[in-house]
Design a protein around this motif. Structure first.
Motif, PDB file in Angstrom:
ATOM      1  N   ARG A   8      -1.253 -40.037 -58.758  1.00  0.00           N
ATOM      2  CA  ARG A   8      -2.179 -40.039 -57.626  1.00  0.00           C
ATOM      3  C   ARG A   8      -2.838 -38.685 -57.402  1.00  0.00           C
ATOM      4  O   ARG A   8      -4.076 -38.577 -57.320  1.00  0.00           O
ATOM      5  N   ARG A   9      -2.044 -37.635 -57.308  1.00  0.00           N
ATOM      6  CA  ARG A   9      -2.592 -36.317 -57.000  1.00  0.00           C
ATOM      7  C   ARG A   9      -3.430 -35.736 -58.139  1.00  0.00           C
ATOM      8  O   ARG A   9      -4.544 -35.224 -57.904  1.00  0.00           O
ATOM      9  N   LEU A  14      -8.694 -34.082 -60.020  1.00  0.00           N
ATOM     10  CA  LEU A  14      -9.672 -34.074 -61.108  1.00  0.00           C
ATOM     11  C   LEU A  14     -11.035 -34.567 -60.629  1.00  0.00           C
ATOM     12  O   LEU A  14     -12.074 -33.960 -60.932  1.00  0.00           O
ATOM     13  N   LEU A  15     -11.047 -35.659 -59.879  1.00  0.00           N
ATOM     14  CA  LEU A  15     -12.318 -36.192 -59.385  1.00  0.00           C
ATOM     15  C   LEU A  15     -13.011 -35.203 -58.459  1.00  0.00           C
ATOM     16  O   LEU A  15     -14.228 -34.982 -58.554  1.00  0.00           O
ATOM     17  N   MET A  16     -12.247 -34.611 -57.559  1.00  0.00           N
ATOM     18  CA  MET A  16     -12.829 -33.692 -56.589  1.00  0.00           C
ATOM     19  C   MET A  16     -13.358 -32.429 -57.271  1.00  0.00           C
ATOM     20  O   MET A  16     -14.492 -31.985 -57.014  1.00  0.00           O
ATOM     21  N   VAL A  17     -12.559 -31.850 -58.156  1.00  0.00           N
ATOM     22  CA  VAL A  17     -12.949 -30.604 -58.819  1.00  0.00           C
ATOM     23  C   VAL A  17     -14.139 -30.824 -59.754  1.00  0.00           C
ATOM     24  O   VAL A  17     -15.082 -30.023 -59.783  1.00  0.00           O
ATOM     25  N   CYS A  18     -14.109 -31.931 -60.509  1.00  0.00           N
ATOM     26  CA  CYS A  18     -15.185 -32.169 -61.478  1.00  0.00           C
ATOM     27  C   CYS A  18     -16.488 -32.595 -60.811  1.00  0.00           C
ATOM     28  O   CYS A  18     -17.550 -32.545 -61.444  1.00  0.00           O
ATOM     29  N   SER A  19     -16.422 -32.997 -59.540  1.00  0.00           N
ATOM     30  CA  SER A  19     -17.669 -33.314 -58.839  1.00  0.00           C
ATOM     31  C   SER A  19     -18.498 -32.054 -58.601  1.00  0.00           C
ATOM     32  O   SER A  19     -19.723 -32.134 -58.413  1.00  0.00           O
ATOM     33  N   ILE A  20     -17.854 -30.885 -58.635  1.00  0.00           N
ATOM     34  CA  ILE A  20     -18.570 -29.621 -58.413  1.00  0.00           C
ATOM     35  C   ILE A  20     -19.559 -29.334 -59.546  1.00  0.00           C
ATOM     36  O   ILE A  20     -20.760 -29.145 -59.298  1.00  0.00           O
ATOM     37  N   PHE A  43     -14.426 -32.478 -68.351  1.00  0.00           N
ATOM     38  CA  PHE A  43     -13.022 -32.489 -67.938  1.00  0.00           C
ATOM     39  C   PHE A  43     -12.699 -33.723 -67.093  1.00  0.00           C
ATOM     40  O   PHE A  43     -11.530 -34.085 -66.948  1.00  0.00           O
ATOM     41  N   ALA A  44     -13.720 -34.347 -66.535  1.00  0.00           N
ATOM     42  CA  ALA A  44     -13.491 -35.571 -65.750  1.00  0.00           C
ATOM     43  C   ALA A  44     -12.909 -36.678 -66.626  1.00  0.00           C
ATOM     44  O   ALA A  44     -12.252 -37.597 -66.118  1.00  0.00           O
ATOM     45  N   GLY A  45     -13.150 -36.591 -67.930  1.00  0.00           N
ATOM     46  CA  GLY A  45     -12.586 -37.589 -68.838  1.00  0.00           C
ATOM     47  C   GLY A  45     -11.070 -37.595 -68.840  1.00  0.00           C
ATOM     48  O   GLY A  45     -10.446 -38.588 -69.231  1.00  0.00           O
ATOM     49  N   ALA A  46     -10.470 -36.497 -68.378  1.00  0.00           N
ATOM     50  CA  ALA A  46      -9.010 -36.423 -68.315  1.00  0.00           C
ATOM     51  C   ALA A  46      -8.436 -37.393 -67.291  1.00  0.00           C
ATOM     52  O   ALA A  46      -7.226 -37.641 -67.284  1.00  0.00           O
ATOM     53  N   THR A  47      -9.276 -37.956 -66.415  1.00  0.00           N
ATOM     54  CA  THR A  47      -8.780 -38.926 -65.434  1.00  0.00           C
ATOM     55  C   THR A  47      -8.219 -40.168 -66.118  1.00  0.00           C
ATOM     56  O   THR A  47      -7.456 -40.927 -65.512  1.00  0.00           O
ATOM     57  N   PHE A  48      -8.590 -40.367 -67.379  1.00  0.00           N
ATOM     58  CA  PHE A  48      -8.079 -41.531 -68.099  1.00  0.00           C
ATOM     59  C   PHE A  48      -6.561 -41.477 -68.236  1.00  0.00           C
ATOM     60  O   PHE A  48      -5.888 -42.517 -68.165  1.00  0.00           O
ATOM     61  N   ILE A 116     -16.396 -38.019 -54.795  1.00  0.00           N
ATOM     62  CA  ILE A 116     -15.725 -37.405 -53.645  1.00  0.00           C
ATOM     63  C   ILE A 116     -15.078 -38.480 -52.767  1.00  0.00           C
ATOM     64  O   ILE A 116     -13.924 -38.340 -52.325  1.00  0.00           O
ATOM     65  N   ILE A 117     -15.797 -39.565 -52.523  1.00  0.00           N
ATOM     66  CA  ILE A 117     -15.251 -40.647 -51.695  1.00  0.00           C
ATOM     67  C   ILE A 117     -14.011 -41.252 -52.345  1.00  0.00           C
ATOM     68  O   ILE A 117     -12.983 -41.477 -51.691  1.00  0.00           O
ATOM     69  N   VAL A 118     -14.091 -41.518 -53.662  1.00  0.00           N
ATOM     70  CA  VAL A 118     -12.949 -42.114 -54.371  1.00  0.00           C
ATOM     71  C   VAL A 118     -11.766 -41.152 -54.393  1.00  0.00           C
ATOM     72  O   VAL A 118     -10.604 -41.567 -54.233  1.00  0.00           O
ATOM     73  N   ALA A 119     -12.022 -39.855 -54.575  1.00  0.00           N
ATOM     74  CA  ALA A 119     -10.944 -38.864 -54.595  1.00  0.00           C
ATOM     75  C   ALA A 119     -10.179 -38.857 -53.270  1.00  0.00           C
ATOM     76  O   ALA A 119      -8.941 -38.839 -53.239  1.00  0.00           O
ATOM     77  N   ILE A 120     -10.917 -38.870 -52.166  1.00  0.00           N
ATOM     78  CA  ILE A 120     -10.275 -38.892 -50.844  1.00  0.00           C
ATOM     79  C   ILE A 120      -9.495 -40.190 -50.640  1.00  0.00           C
ATOM     80  O   ILE A 120      -8.365 -40.196 -50.133  1.00  0.00           O
ATOM     81  N   TRP A 121     -10.080 -41.278 -51.077  1.00  0.00           N
ATOM     82  CA  TRP A 121      -9.441 -42.595 -50.950  1.00  0.00           C
ATOM     83  C   TRP A 121      -8.129 -42.627 -51.731  1.00  0.00           C
ATOM     84  O   TRP A 121      -7.090 -43.074 -51.222  1.00  0.00           O
ATOM     85  N   VAL A 122      -8.161 -42.165 -52.987  1.00  0.00           N
ATOM     86  CA  VAL A 122      -6.964 -42.157 -53.828  1.00  0.00           C
ATOM     87  C   VAL A 122      -5.872 -41.290 -53.210  1.00  0.00           C
ATOM     88  O   VAL A 122      -4.695 -41.673 -53.148  1.00  0.00           O
ATOM     89  N   TRP A 123      -6.229 -40.108 -52.742  1.00  0.00           N
ATOM     90  CA  TRP A 123      -5.243 -39.163 -52.200  1.00  0.00           C
ATOM     91  C   TRP A 123      -4.576 -39.716 -50.938  1.00  0.00           C
ATOM     92  O   TRP A 123      -3.361 -39.598 -50.764  1.00  0.00           O
TER      93      TRP A 123
END
Length: 414
Positions: A8-9, A14-20, A43-48, A116-123
Motif C-alpha cells: 500500500r505505502r 510512487l504515484l505521488m512522487v512520480c506525478s511531480i 519510475f512510475a512503472g515500478a508501481t507494477f 494524486i487522487i489515486v495515491a491519496i485513495w490508496v494510502w
C-alpha cells in the motif's frame, strides 16, 4: 520495500512522487529537459511490482493467477485507453482556444490529477493484507529483508528464466504499443488518428486476455500443479512469437487485424500466466521476485526497441519485427530448465530410464499443494516434514497447503 512495508505505502508514494516529473515535463522548452522528464516519469512503472505483490498477498493460491492477471491486465489496458483518450483531451484544449504548444502541456495535467487522487485513495482507504495493516499480518515466521535476502532471490536462476519469459511477453507488448500506430500509418497508408485507434485495439484487449492467461494457469495447476503452470507459460510464449512473425507478412489490413487480435491474446495471456507462477518461486520474498520479473519485461522492451531502431534506420523495419518474433518463440524453450520445489515441465528429469536423478528421493504422492491440487514431483532430501499448524491461524492463506506436511503457509526451507 513491499516485503518490508507491504504494497500500500510503496504504491501510494510512487504515484505521488512520480506525478511531480509528469507535471513538470510540461514546462520543458527543449529536448534535453523533455528526455530528463521522461526518464523520471519512467519510475512510475515500478508501481507494477507492488500491484502484483498486493494481489499475491490478498488472494489464495488457487486463484492467485487470475487475480494477478486481472490486476496487471487492467493496468496494461491503460496503455490502450491512453492512446485513445489523450488525443481527444488534446483536441478539447485546442477547441478551448489553446495553441498546439500549450494544449499538449495542459493535457498532461489530467493524468497528474488522477495519479494524486489515486495515491491519496490508496494510502487512506486500502488494506495491506487480509488482516488490515501490514504489521498485523499472520505469518509463522516474519522473514528479515536485507541485502542477503535480495541476493538469495537474485541467485535463483528460476527468477532469471521468468524474467526472460516476461521480456518475451510483456516486453513484446510494450514494443508493439510503441510501434503499431506508426506501422499501420506507414504500411497501410491510413491517417495517423485512424492508425492510433487501430493500434489501441491491442491495448484494450488486456481487459480480458491477460486475465485469461491467469485463469488458464490456475486451471492447469488444478490438474497438474506447478508443472501445469509452467506448460501454460511455454505455450503462451511460443505462440506469441509465432503470431508476431506471421503478422508482419499480412498484406491486407483486415487480415493484419485478425492476426493482431490472435497475437494479442497469446502475448497478454502469456503475461498473466507468467505471474501465475511468480508467487511460488520464492514465497518468502514475493516482492523481490515480482520486481525482478517485472523489470525483465521493461528490459526486454528496451532490447526489442533497439533492434527495431537498428533495422529501422536501414529501412528494414519488417525484418526487425520478425527477428523479435523468432527470438521470443525460441526463448520459450528455456522453461524446460525451470525447477521449482522439485516440479519441472517434464514428469521425470533424472536418468534416461526415468529413475530419479542423483540426490533426489523417489516421487511421492504428496508434492507441493498450494490449494490448487497436488504436484507429483520429487521431494529434495533437505525438505523434512514439518508439523501441520492449526488451519484457523491462516484464514484465506493457501488453505490447501494444510494437507501437505511438506508445505505450510510462510514456513520456508533453505
Amino acid at each position: 520495500m513491499c516485503d518490508k512495508f507491504g504494497a500500500r505505502r510503496p504504491m501510494a508514494i510512487l504515484l505521488m512522487v512520480c506525478s511531480i516529473p509528469l507535471g513538470l515535463v510540461a514546462l520543458s522548452q527543449g529536448a534535453t529537459a523533455f528526455y530528463l522528464g521522461r526518464f523520471f516519469i519512467g519510475f512510475a512503472g515500478a508501481t507494477f511490482a507492488p500491484c502484483q505483490f498486493w494481489t499475491s498477498v490478498m488472494f489464495t493460491g488457487s486463484i492467485v493467477g487470475q487475480a494477478n492477471a486481472m490486476a496487471g491486465g487492467w493496468g496494461n489496458m491503460g496503455g490502450g485507453v491512453t492512446q485513445a483518450l489523450m488525443p481527444g483531451i488534446f483536441e478539447i484544449f485546442k477547441a478551448a482556444g489553446a495553441s498546439d504548444s500549450n494544449a499538449w502541456r495542459w493535457s498532461l495535467q489530467v493524468p497528474v490529477a488522477i495519479w494524486i487522487i489515486v495515491a491519496i485513495w490508496v494510502w487512506m482507504f486500502s488494506d495491506d493484507c487480509p488482516q488490515g495493516h501490514w504489521r498485523n499480518r499472520i505469518v509463522s515466521q516474519k522473514a528479515p529483508v536485507g541485502c542477503k535476502e535480495v541476493l538469495r532471490v537474485v541467485s535463483n536462476y528460476n527468477v532469471w528464466i521468468l524474467m526472460l519469459m516476461y521480456a518475451c511477453t510483456f516486453g513484446i507488448e510494450l514494443f508493439a504499443d510503441n510501434t503499431l500506430a506508426e506501422y499501420f500509418h506507414e504500411e497501410y497508408d491510413i491517417a495517423q488518428f485512424s492508425a492510433g485507434l487501430l493500434a489501441s485495439v491491442f491495448g484494450f484487449l488486456n481487459i480480458i486476455c491477460r486475465a485469461l492467461g491467469g485463469y488458464a494457469s490456475d486451471r492447469a495447476a488444478a490438474k497438474a500443479g506447478l508443472r501445469g503452470r509452467m506448460w501454460v507459460i511455454f505455450i503462451m510464449c511460443i505462440n506469441c512469437g509465432i503470431f508476431l512473425f506471421i503478422f508482419i507478412f499480412m498484406e491486407a489490413l483486415w487480415a493484419a487485424m485478425i492476426i493482431l487480435v490472435i497475437f494479442s491474446f497469446w502475448c497478454q495471456a502469456g503475461c498473466g500466466a507468467t505471474y501465475g507462477l511468480v508467487p511460488f518461486v520464492d514465497p518468502k520474498y514475493p516482492g523481490v521476485v515480482s520486481g525482478m520479473v517485472g523489470a525483465g519485461g521493461n528490459i526486454g522492451a528496451v532490447c526489442w526497441s533497439l533492434i527495431h531502431k537498428f533495422f529501422g534506420e536501414a529501412g528494414e523495419e519488417k525484418k526487425a519485427v520478425w527477428i523479435v518474433g523468432i527470438v521470443g518463440a525460441a526463448a520459450s524453450f528455456a522453461m524446460f530448465l525451470v525447477r521449482i520445489r522439485g516440479a519441472t515441465m517434464l514428469p521425470y528429469c533424472g536418468t534416461a530410464d526415468g529413475t530419479p536423478a542423483e540426490g533426489m528421493n523417489e516421487p511421492k504422492d504428496i508434492g507441493y499443494d498450494y490449494g490448487y491440487g497436488i504436484d507429483y514431483a520429487y521431494t529434495a532430501p533437505w525438505m523434512v516434514p514439518m508439523p501441520t499448524p492449526d488451519i484457523s491461524m491462516y484464514p484465506g492463506m493457501y488453505p490447501g497447503a494444510m494437507q501437505s506436511p511438506y508445505v505450510t503457509p510462510y514456513v520456508y526451507y533453505p
